[in-house]
Design a protein around this motif. Structure first.
Motif, PDB file in Angstrom:
ATOM      1  N   ASP A   2      -1.197  -6.360  -6.419  1.00  0.00           N
ATOM      2  CA  ASP A   2      -1.662  -6.696  -7.764  1.00  0.00           C
ATOM      3  C   ASP A   2      -1.529  -5.461  -8.656  1.00  0.00           C
ATOM      4  OD1 ASP A   2      -2.916  -7.491 -10.055  1.00  0.00           O
ATOM      5  OD2 ASP A   2      -4.901  -7.746  -9.149  1.00  0.00           O
ATOM      6  N   PRO A   3      -0.706  -5.503  -9.726  1.00  0.00           N
ATOM      7  CA  PRO A   3      -0.560  -4.331 -10.599  1.00  0.00           C
ATOM      8  C   PRO A   3      -1.815  -3.993 -11.379  1.00  0.00           C
ATOM      9  CG  PRO A   3       0.598  -6.216 -11.520  1.00  0.00           C
ATOM     10  CD  PRO A   3       0.155  -6.615 -10.147  1.00  0.00           C
ATOM     11  N   GLY A   4      -2.784  -4.893 -11.390  1.00  0.00           N
ATOM     12  CA  GLY A   4      -4.047  -4.616 -12.063  1.00  0.00           C
ATOM     13  C   GLY A   4      -5.185  -4.316 -11.099  1.00  0.00           C
ATOM     14  N   THR A  10       9.896  -5.859  -9.948  1.00  0.00           N
ATOM     15  CA  THR A  10       8.851  -5.833  -8.931  1.00  0.00           C
ATOM     16  C   THR A  10       7.573  -5.263  -9.554  1.00  0.00           C
ATOM     17  OG1 THR A  10       9.644  -3.658  -8.223  1.00  0.00           O
ATOM     18  CG2 THR A  10      10.443  -5.577  -7.013  1.00  0.00           C
ATOM     19  N   PRO A  11       6.409  -5.638  -9.049  1.00  0.00           N
ATOM     20  CA  PRO A  11       5.157  -5.122  -9.622  1.00  0.00           C
ATOM     21  C   PRO A  11       4.953  -3.652  -9.255  1.00  0.00           C
ATOM     22  CG  PRO A  11       4.697  -6.410  -7.670  1.00  0.00           C
ATOM     23  CD  PRO A  11       6.165  -6.560  -7.926  1.00  0.00           C
ATOM     24  N   TRP A  12       4.210  -2.968 -10.093  1.00  0.00           N
ATOM     25  CA  TRP A  12       3.861  -1.575  -9.806  1.00  0.00           C
ATOM     26  C   TRP A  12       2.584  -1.244 -10.560  1.00  0.00           C
ATOM     27  CZ3 TRP A  12       4.113   1.519 -14.254  1.00  0.00           C
ATOM     28  CH2 TRP A  12       4.835   0.958 -15.321  1.00  0.00           C
ATOM     29  N   HIS A  13       1.854  -0.278 -10.043  1.00  0.00           N
ATOM     30  CA  HIS A  13       0.529   0.040 -10.564  1.00  0.00           C
ATOM     31  C   HIS A  13       0.593   1.344 -11.359  1.00  0.00           C
ATOM     32  CE1 HIS A  13      -3.776   0.775 -10.717  1.00  0.00           C
ATOM     33  NE2 HIS A  13      -3.978  -0.431 -10.190  1.00  0.00           N
ATOM     34  N   ALA A  35       4.551  -1.420  -5.082  1.00  0.00           N
ATOM     35  CA  ALA A  35       4.764  -2.863  -5.161  1.00  0.00           C
ATOM     36  C   ALA A  35       4.365  -3.582  -3.884  1.00  0.00           C
ATOM     37  CB  ALA A  35       6.228  -3.152  -5.478  1.00  0.00           C
ATOM     38  N   TYR A  36       4.717  -3.006  -2.724  1.00  0.00           N
ATOM     39  CA  TYR A  36       4.482  -3.667  -1.436  1.00  0.00           C
ATOM     40  C   TYR A  36       3.975  -2.628  -0.428  1.00  0.00           C
ATOM     41  CZ  TYR A  36       7.848  -7.026  -3.420  1.00  0.00           C
ATOM     42  OH  TYR A  36       8.512  -7.908  -4.218  1.00  0.00           O
ATOM     43  N   ASP A  37       2.711  -2.589  -0.206  1.00  0.00           N
ATOM     44  CA  ASP A  37       2.163  -1.686   0.811  1.00  0.00           C
ATOM     45  C   ASP A  37       1.083  -2.441   1.589  1.00  0.00           C
ATOM     46  OD1 ASP A  37       1.029   0.218   2.381  1.00  0.00           O
ATOM     47  OD2 ASP A  37       0.288   1.482   0.768  1.00  0.00           O
TER      48      ASP A  37
END
Length: 397
Positions: free
Chosen positions: A22-24, A204-207, A88-90
Motif C-alpha cells: 500500500d503506497p499510503g 508499480t506502487p511505491w511509498h 512496491a513488493y516486500d
C-alpha cells in the motif's frame, strides 16, 4: 474484541503471494534486511573509492575516473532497482529474504573484482557479481508477475529487460577489448531504459517516505565512506610524520566538506517532493536517476581527500592542481546536483539557486589554491550557513 494488528516484523515468513504494498501505508520504514543490504553494498563503494585513489595517484586519472564511473554505476544501479522493487513488493518472507541474500552475495563478489577492473581492465569478476545481483532481481519480478495480475505486463517487462541486459554483459566479456567501451555505453543505456519501458505498461506502487528514507540511508553511507577513506590516508601520513600542518588543512577541509554536504542534502525533506510534485514519471525518474551524481560525487570526494593527503606528503608525484581538482570537482558536482534535485523545486525562481551555482564555481577555482580541501570545505560550510539563515528568515517572516 478488536483484532490484533501485527507489526511488520511479525508477518508470516512462509512463502505466499507477492502482493503490492500500500503506497499510503502508515509508519513505513526501512527494514533491518534493507539496512544489511546497504551495509554490504558499502563494501563495494569502499573498493570503488580505493580504486579511484590508486589510479589517480599512479598518474592514470582519466582511466581511473572512467573505471570509477562504470563500477559505481553497477553498484548504484543494483542498489536502486532493489530499493524501488522493495517499496512496491516486500513480503518479507523466506524466499524474498533468500533472494536478497543472493543479491548481497553478488555485491560482495562485485566488490572483490573492483581492483582487478581498475588495474588490468579485467571485468570478469565484477561482471559475475553484477549478473548474480541482477538475475536475482529478475526472479523477484517473475514472482511479482505471477502474484499481481494487474501489473503483470510491467513485471514481465522488467524481468525480460533485466535478463536481456545480463546476457549482453556476459557477451561483452567475449568481444575484443577495443570495442568494449562502446559496448559498455550501449548496455548502460539499455539498463537505464528498462524501467522507463517497463513502467510505460503500468506504474508499480511505491511509498514516498520509504523511498526518501532509503535514498537518505545510501547518502549517509557514501558520506561515511568519504570520511573513512580520508581518515585512513591522513592516519597513514601522520604515522609516518609527514606534512603535519598540510595534513591538518586536508583533515579540517574534509570534515567541513562532509558536514556541509550532509547539511545541504537534508536541508529539505525529500518525501515532500515525492509525495506531491514528483508523483509523475518524468520528475520521479529524473530525481531517482539524478542521485547517481549525488552518490558518486560524494564517494569521489573521499577518494579526492585521500589523493590530496598523498600529494601533500609526497606519496604520489601528481601535480597539486590535479590533487586539488579531485576534491573540488566532485564537491562542485554534489552541490549543483543537490540544488537541482532537492532544492530548486522549492524555489520560486531560478535566481534563488545563485548561491549554489556561485559556490560550485568558486569550489572549482579552489583547486588552484594552496589548500584546496580547506578552501572547498570553507566554501561549502559558508553555503550551508547561508541556506540555513535564509530558511530561518523565511520561517520567521
Amino acid at each position: 474484541m478488536s483484532p490484533v494488528r501485527r507489526a511488520p516484523s511479525e508477518r508470516r515468513r512462509g512463502p505466499g503471494p507477492m502482493r503490492a504494498r500500500d503506497p499510503g501505508e502508515e509508519h513505513r520504514v526501512a527494514t533491518s534486511l534493507e539496512l544489511l543490504f546497504d551495509l554490504c553494498f558499502a563494501v563495494a563503494v569502499s573498493q570503488a573509492s580505493a580504486g579511484l585513489r590508486a589510479a589517480v595517484g599512479s598518474g592514470h586519472g582519466t582511466a581511473g575516473v572512467l573505471h570509477f564511473g562504470i563500477v559505481f554505476f553497477s553498484v548504484w544501479w543494483a542498489w536502486m532497482n532493489l530499493t524501488w522493487f522493495a517499496s512496491a513488493y516486500d513480503p518479507d518472507d523466506v524466499p524474498y529474504r533468500l533472494t536478497v541474500f543472493a543479491q548481497i552475495t553478488g555485491s560482495l563478489i562485485l566488490a572483490a573484482g573492483v581492483l582487478r577492473a581498475f588495474d588490468g581492465d579485467d571485468l570478469s569478476v565484477i561482471t559475475l557479481g553484477y549478473v548474480v545481483m541482477r538475475c536475482a532481481l529478475a526472479g523477484l519480478w517473475l514472482r511479482a508477475a505471477r502474484a499481481d495480475p494487474r501489473r503483470r505486463r510491467t513485471a514481465l517487462r522488467f524481468a525480460t529487460g533485466v535478463v536481456a541486459c545480463q546476457l549482453g554483459w556476459v557477451g561483452l566479456l567475449l568481444v575484443p577489448a577495443a570495442v568494449r567501451p562502446a559496448g559498455v555505453a550501449l548496455l548502460v543505456a539499455g539498463e537505464v531504459c528498462v524501467p522507463v519501458w517497463a513502467q510505460a505498461a503500468g506504474t508499480t506502487p511505491w511509498h514516498p517516505h520509504h523511498i526518501a528514507e532509503r535514498y537518505a540511508s545510501f547518502t549517509l553511507i557514501v558520506l561515511g565512506e568519504s570520511v573513512a577513506s580520508a581518515t585512513a590516508a591522513v592516519r597513514t601520513a601522520f604515522d609516518e610524520h609527514r606534512g603535519t600542518w598540510q595534513l591538518c588543512a586536508v583533515a579540517a577541509g574534509g570534515l567541513l566538506t562532509v558536514f556541509a554536504m550532509w547539511w545541504l542534502y537534508f536541508a529539505r525533506p525529500a518525501h515532500t517532493l515525492l509525495a506531491t510534485t514528483h508523483r509523475g514519471p518524468g520528475r520521479r525518474f529524473r530525481w531517482a536517476y539524478g542521485h547517481y551524481l549525488i552518490f558518486a560525487s560524494a564517494a569521489a570526494v573521499g577518494a579526492g581527500l585521500a589523493v590530496e593527503a598523498d600529494q601533500v606528503t609526497h606519496r604520489t608525484g601528481i601535480a597539486p592542481q590535479t590533487a586539488g581538482a579531485m576534491v573540488a570537482v566532485p564537491a562542485a558536482v554534489f552541490l549543483t546536483t543537490v540544488w537541482a534535485l532537492h532544492l530548486r523545486p522549492h524555489h520560486r525562481s531560478v535566481a534563488q539557486g545563485a548561491p549554489f551555482l556561485g559556490t560550485a564555481a568558486l569550489v572549482l577555482l579552489s583547486s588552484f589554491s594552496p589548500a584546496p580541501a580547506l578552501a572547498t570545505g570553507a566554501l561549502s560550510a559558508l553555503l550551508a550557513a547561508v541556506v540555513t539563515m535564509k530558511g530561518a528568515w523565511r520561517a520567521g517572516s
